[in-house]
Design an enzyme around this catalytic site. Structure first.
Site, short mmCIF file in Angstrom:
data_model
loop_
_atom_site.label_atom_id
_atom_site.label_comp_id
_atom_site.label_asym_id
_atom_site.label_seq_id
_atom_site.Cartn_x
_atom_site.Cartn_y
_atom_site.Cartn_z
CB SER A 187 -0.92 0.01 1.22
OG SER A 187 -0.16 -0.06 2.42
CG HIS A 209 -3.00 -0.71 -2.67
ND1 HIS A 209 -3.19 0.63 -2.42
CD2 HIS A 209 -3.26 -1.35 -1.50
CE1 HIS A 209 -3.53 0.80 -1.17
NE2 HIS A 209 -3.59 -0.38 -0.59
CD GLU A 249 -3.67 3.49 -5.14
OE1 GLU A 249 -3.55 4.71 -5.24
OE2 GLU A 249 -3.17 2.84 -4.20
CG ASN A 297 -2.81 4.34 1.55
OD1 ASN A 297 -3.93 4.64 1.93
ND2 ASN A 297 -2.39 3.09 1.49
#
Length: 696
Positions: free
Chosen positions: A410, A431, A443, A481
């Site tokens: 991540s 991800h 992702e 993130n």
């Protein structure tokens, strides 16, 4: 290529819609339909007309390629086409297979007769774009299927198999054999019948309970539609079909359609619709790039994430080898997968046969040797570079040539992960978001040497497992993130300045976020963020520490799984309860920092948290980490609970006005104790604000 084809079959003119892939009703096709109807009218040998599409679609409605262009409303528009069909002197029969949706269904409703395959999919999905059917759908459908069925279809926008509507007046025949032949035979038969031709517009709705039903529907929809005006407008338009003459109902429908089209909610939903399609396109990867075959997948790690990832492939009928290092962890993962399926079965979403079929596709193992022959491997191990290195060096040894090696990291550097192998071209980041079997976002992290056919393959695979895939470049945290870090930083700053976790969560949830940052942290597990912060502290010695969040973790308060985090939780329950101990930790941290708490407004909470996302999103675009602003919005809509009616952080900034966003950032920088460096607007944001241009 001709948009519509014309031929004559035993005295019946067959007009075939020919605008792949779903016969979108673009300008060229609309022109062709009007011209060919006139041709059939002028030919004395023609007794009737059949409109037919392909096996895939009669018509999927409006042509997506024309959205937002003058062509979408240019004459002949859809209303003009439908009038031409409805007023035709010779009977017009719609022969329906595949998708018959939106404007496509409205076109069919304008025909004198309808013949359909039993498995054809019927829908008016406009409400999902924040609008309602604008070419008579709300007026004609209730006249054929009744108020209840029509309103459920229009307000939900969901597709219904034609077979389920066989007892209504919508279809004159449901067929399972050759659709074209059946429609032509039907057309020849009705051509001999008495005139005038029946028109849906002339039908009167007979329902003695119509008025109380519509009032019930108004109350129900008003209570559930929340941020979206379209569902209630749908009710009012259908009510007009019941109470008003057809032409007056059409006027009410058209006014509602145009009003909804101008709402920010519709803009947001249309942005999401087009954004999902745009995200699938990678500029330097041709659409015809050959794909690698993915017939078997392996997943390393049977924890919550690994088990959830495996379920995506099992649901799609793809065999999965699930690898763990210890028998106990493997059995726990298998039990978790079975329990998830059993819960779905209890809810009626899955049959026992389907459960058994999916579990039969799953091969548990404790040996790397058993995964070597799979076509794709996804590791879902602990988020630590040392652990990832061990796994990828092992994969490099055991995986067959041409297999795709994927990491579910991540935040970590995919270029470094790829360097642990002798085949960096085969390495990509995938991800998934927790819970992986539920969340739609994927992702796709493109490392420096990731091969184009690898990218093309995983993007297609994402469609197979029903994910919205967004490509990201390599940076700490990728798109989602990386931005979330600044969102959370602002939440932590507001906490220090005087707000409480409850106020911050409540303000953002009232604004529309699915969950506030502190409740979300407790759900995900605070230890994950703590691990990332400790790594970042080591890499950036001058970085400001999240003192309060760190102290919670030092006390073992990791969220729901430990019963305590930012909130406390009763055993077996998920209610977030305020905890006096957290209040004491916050007060102590403020005192140590010399901060006198102040009153913070909900408006400031929302603006600082959301504009922090926007500013970092602009920097991500500048660096080329994201391909387009709408990709960022797709990440936040499908992975982080961003409110659909606001369209994502970048579109929301445009809705507010980029000059206003830049001005607010500068005001935050100027506040006493404000972080001027943090609130320096991204250069591209300032440039767009000055020029009057937008992200999208």
């Amino acid at each position: 290529m001709e948009s519509a084809l014309y031929d004559i079959d035993a005295g019946v003119a067959v007009i075939t819609l020919n605008n792949p892939s779903v016969n979108g009703l673009g300008l060229d096709l609309r022109r062709a339909l009007v011209a060919l109807l006139e041709r059939a009218h002028e030919d004395d040998s023609v007794r009737a007309v059949v409109l037919i599409g392909s096996d895939r679609a009669f018509s999927g409605g409006a042509d997506v390629k024309e959205f937002g262009t003058p062509k979408s409303s240019q004459e002949p528009n859809l209303l003009t086409v439908i009038r031409a069909v409805e007023n035709a002197a010779k009977p017009v029969v719609a022969a329906i297979a595949g998708a018959c949706m939106g404007g496509g269904l409205e076109l069919a409703l304008g025909c004198h007769f309808r013949v359909a395959r039993a498995d054809a999919q019927i829908a008016l999905p406009e409400v999902k774009l924040g609008i309602l059917p604008g070419a008579g759908g709300t007026q004609r459908l209730p006249r054929l299927v009744g108020l209840d069925t029509a309103l459920n279809m229009i307000v939900s926008g969901n597709a219904v198999p034609a077979a389920k509507l066989k007892d209504t007046a919508l279809f004159d025949a449901i067929v399972d054999d050759d659709l074209r032949k059946s429609a032509v035979d039907f057309a020849r038969k009705v051509a001999q019948e008495q005139r005038p031709l029946k028109r849906v517009r002339d039908i009167r709705i007979s329902d003695p309970y119509g008025e109380p039903y519509l009032q019930f529907a108004r109350n129900t929809v008003a209570a559930t539609a929340r941020h979206f005006p379209a569902p209630l407008k749908c009710v009012e338009a259908v009510a007009a079909a019941y109470f008003k003459p057809f032409d007056e109902g059409m006027k009410i429908e058209r006014e509602a359609f145009l009003w909804l089209l101008a709402t920010p909610e519709s803009r947001a939903l249309r942005h999401a619709f087009l954004g999902e399609r745009a995200a699938a396109k990678i500029p330097d990867v041709p659409a015809d790039t050959p794909l690698r075959r993915i017939e078997r997948v392996s997943v390393i790690g049977a924890g919550t994430m690994g088990a959830g990832i495996a379920m995506n492939f099992l649901n799609a009928g793809i065999p999965v080898v699930l690898l763990e290092m210890k028998q106990e962890a493997l059995e726990r993962g298998l039990a978790g997968i079975r329990k998830n399926y059993e819960n779905s079965m209890k809810k009626g979403k899955l049959s026992q046969q389907q459960l058994d079929q999916r579990m039969a596709l799953l091969q548990p193992t404790l040996s790397y040797a058993d995964i070597g022959g799979t076509d794709l491997v996804i590791e879902a191990v602990f988020e630590d570079m040392g652990v990832k290195e061990q796994v990828f060096r092992q994969l490099d040894e055991v995986m067959k040539p041409g297999a795709i090696l994927a990491s579910n990291t991540s935040t970590l550097d995919m270029n470094r992960i790829a360097s642990f192998t002798r085949r960096p071209q085969d390495v990509v980041g995938l991800h998934f978001f927790s819970p992986a079997n539920v969340m739609k976002l994927l992702e796709v992290v493109r490392a420096e040497q990731t091969a184009k056919d690898v990218l093309a393959t995983v993007m297609q695979l994402a469609k197979t497992i029903r994910k919205v895939a967004v490509v990201s470049g390599v940076c700490d945290g990728f798109i989602g993130n990386r931005m979330l870090k600044y969102y959370r930083n602002q939440a932590n700053e507001l906490l220090e300045e005087g707000a409480s976790p409850q106020q911050i969560d409540r303000a953002l949830e009232k604004w529309g976020m699915a969950m506030g940052p502190f409740r979300m942290g407790d759900l995900a597990g605070l230890d994950i963020g703590w691990s990332i912060r400790k790594r970042l502290y080591a890499e950036n010695p001058g970085m400001k520490k999240s003192v309060i969040a760190d102290r919670l973790c030092e006390m073992g308060r990791f969220g729901q799984k430990t019963g305590k985090g930012w909130y406390r939780y009763e055993p077996g329950k998920r209610d977030a309860l305020p905890d006096p101990q957290v209040e004491e930790i916050i007060a102590a941290a403020r005192a140590e920092a010399g901060i006198t708490p102040r009153k913070v407004s909900d408006e400031e909470i929302v603006e600082r948290c959301i504009f922090a996302l926007v500013n970092e999103g602009a920097r991500i675009l500048e660096e080329g980490i994201a391909q387009r602003a709408s990709d960022i919005d797709m990440v936040y809509l499908h992975g982080y609970g961003f409110p659909a009616h606001r369209g994502g952080p970048m579109l929301y900034a445009e809705t507010v006005g980029l000059p206003a966003v830049v001005d607010k950032m500068r005001r935050f920088a100027a506040q006493p104790g404000g972080d001027a460096a943090f609130w320096t607007p991204a250069p591209s944001l300032v440039c767009l604000a000055r020029s009057g241009e937008s992200f999208n």
